[in-house]
Design an enzyme around this catalytic site. Sequence first.
Site, PDB file in Angstrom:
ATOM      1  N   HIS A 134       0.838  -1.198   0.000  1.00 36.36           N
ATOM      2  CA  HIS A 134       0.000   0.000   0.000  1.00 36.36           C
ATOM      3  C   HIS A 134       0.875   1.252   0.000  1.00 36.36           C
ATOM      4  CE1 HIS A 134      -3.585   2.396   1.516  1.00 36.36           C
ATOM      5  NE2 HIS A 134      -2.569   3.175   1.860  1.00 36.36           N
ATOM      6  N   GLU A 135       1.877   1.284   0.870  1.00 42.86           N
ATOM      7  CA  GLU A 135       2.743   2.466   0.968  1.00 42.86           C
ATOM      8  C   GLU A 135       3.663   2.593  -0.250  1.00 42.86           C
ATOM      9  OE1 GLU A 135       2.038   4.641   3.124  1.00 42.86           O
ATOM     10  OE2 GLU A 135       0.617   3.294   4.127  1.00 42.86           O
ATOM     11  N   HIS A 138       1.747   4.404  -2.728  1.00 38.45           N
ATOM     12  CA  HIS A 138       1.756   5.848  -2.507  1.00 38.45           C
ATOM     13  C   HIS A 138       3.004   6.487  -3.118  1.00 38.45           C
ATOM     14  CE1 HIS A 138      -1.770   6.694  -0.164  1.00 38.45           C
ATOM     15  NE2 HIS A 138      -1.461   5.855   0.811  1.00 38.45           N
ATOM     16  N   GLU A 185      -6.234   6.593  -0.611  1.00 36.64           N
ATOM     17  CA  GLU A 185      -6.141   5.377   0.194  1.00 36.64           C
ATOM     18  C   GLU A 185      -6.824   4.202  -0.519  1.00 36.64           C
ATOM     19  OE1 GLU A 185      -4.647   4.873   3.602  1.00 36.64           O
ATOM     20  OE2 GLU A 185      -3.603   6.319   2.357  1.00 36.64           O
TER      21      GLU A 185
END
Length: 348
Positions: A134-135, A138, A185
């Site tokens: 997930h990061e 980003h 997100e």
Amino acid sequence: MTEDTSRPGRVRFPDLSPRAYEHPADRGALVALRAIPGFDQVLKAISGAIGERSVRLAFLATSIRVSPRQFSELHQVLSECATTLDLQPVPELYVHRDPVPNAMAIGLDKPIIVISTGMLDIVDHEGLRFVVGHEVGHVLSGHALYRTMLLQLIAIANSIQWMPIGAWGLRAIILGLNEWFRKSELSCDRAGLLCGQDPKAALRVHAALAGAKDPDEMDTTAFLDQAKEYESGGDIRDSFLKILQTADLTHPMAALRAAELQKWVQDGYEDVLAGNYPRRSADKDAPLSEDVKAAAASYRKDFETSADPLFKVLNKAGTVISGVGGSAANRMRDWWKSGPGSRPNDDR
């Protein structure tokens, strides 16, 4: 698409464009955000004031930098996620002492990833892969700059609450950033799923963020039913309460995030997994107007299909107004065809 040699059976995505996993409303909201008066000026001011070094130095002195010698398992997961999404260079990862489960990608030109000890406490190995992926998403999407800006603006706003002049302008930008970040997100949950390629593990992470401790006590169907009840239950009063509840949130609510990701599992995930995804090398040729159109279509679809009581009323009203407008347009068209000396036909 090729197999990830670091983990047999898991595929990797060479030249992956962030557009492959970004939620349409994410990219569109960022376009809208940059249109807020003063946004670019604030961005430049914060970028100049923070500096790249201060962000990294703060965590270098207060947290554990992940490496083959420290948190080696976590370092391996980071390397695998970066390989899967074809991200180079691999960002630095820090473990920060904080009982609150959290993870973030922050920084300017060279973002870093920070994961709290509270997050490490609540996820299993495959859940950790989802969180790290997930990061990494980003970072690949370039979100870290705006996340850093949001954190700094919130700190500034809290320190000048006594000043009426200028505070409302910051408030507008913060609200806009929050709206965008909630959408980002959703995007990076998809990136996390592409890294882990295990929808059940992703669902366990969302449930853990909501309060689940023992997977054996979890009923995932019941958890997803909570999202359905939240979105469709109650009356118009509840709809307004939902708006108030979410305005200041940087993250979507856990059950709603879970439901949104599971929708993508059914519609989009398999295509990317099969290698049908946009390439980063072609990003420069993708017109910005496509992002805006995709965002508008996404919001429109959500609006038209939402079970929220307020959306139902507004959607019905919009249909009635559209019908009235269509009848009026037809009468004017007939009048124009028959000549200015005649009267519009009555549709009765």
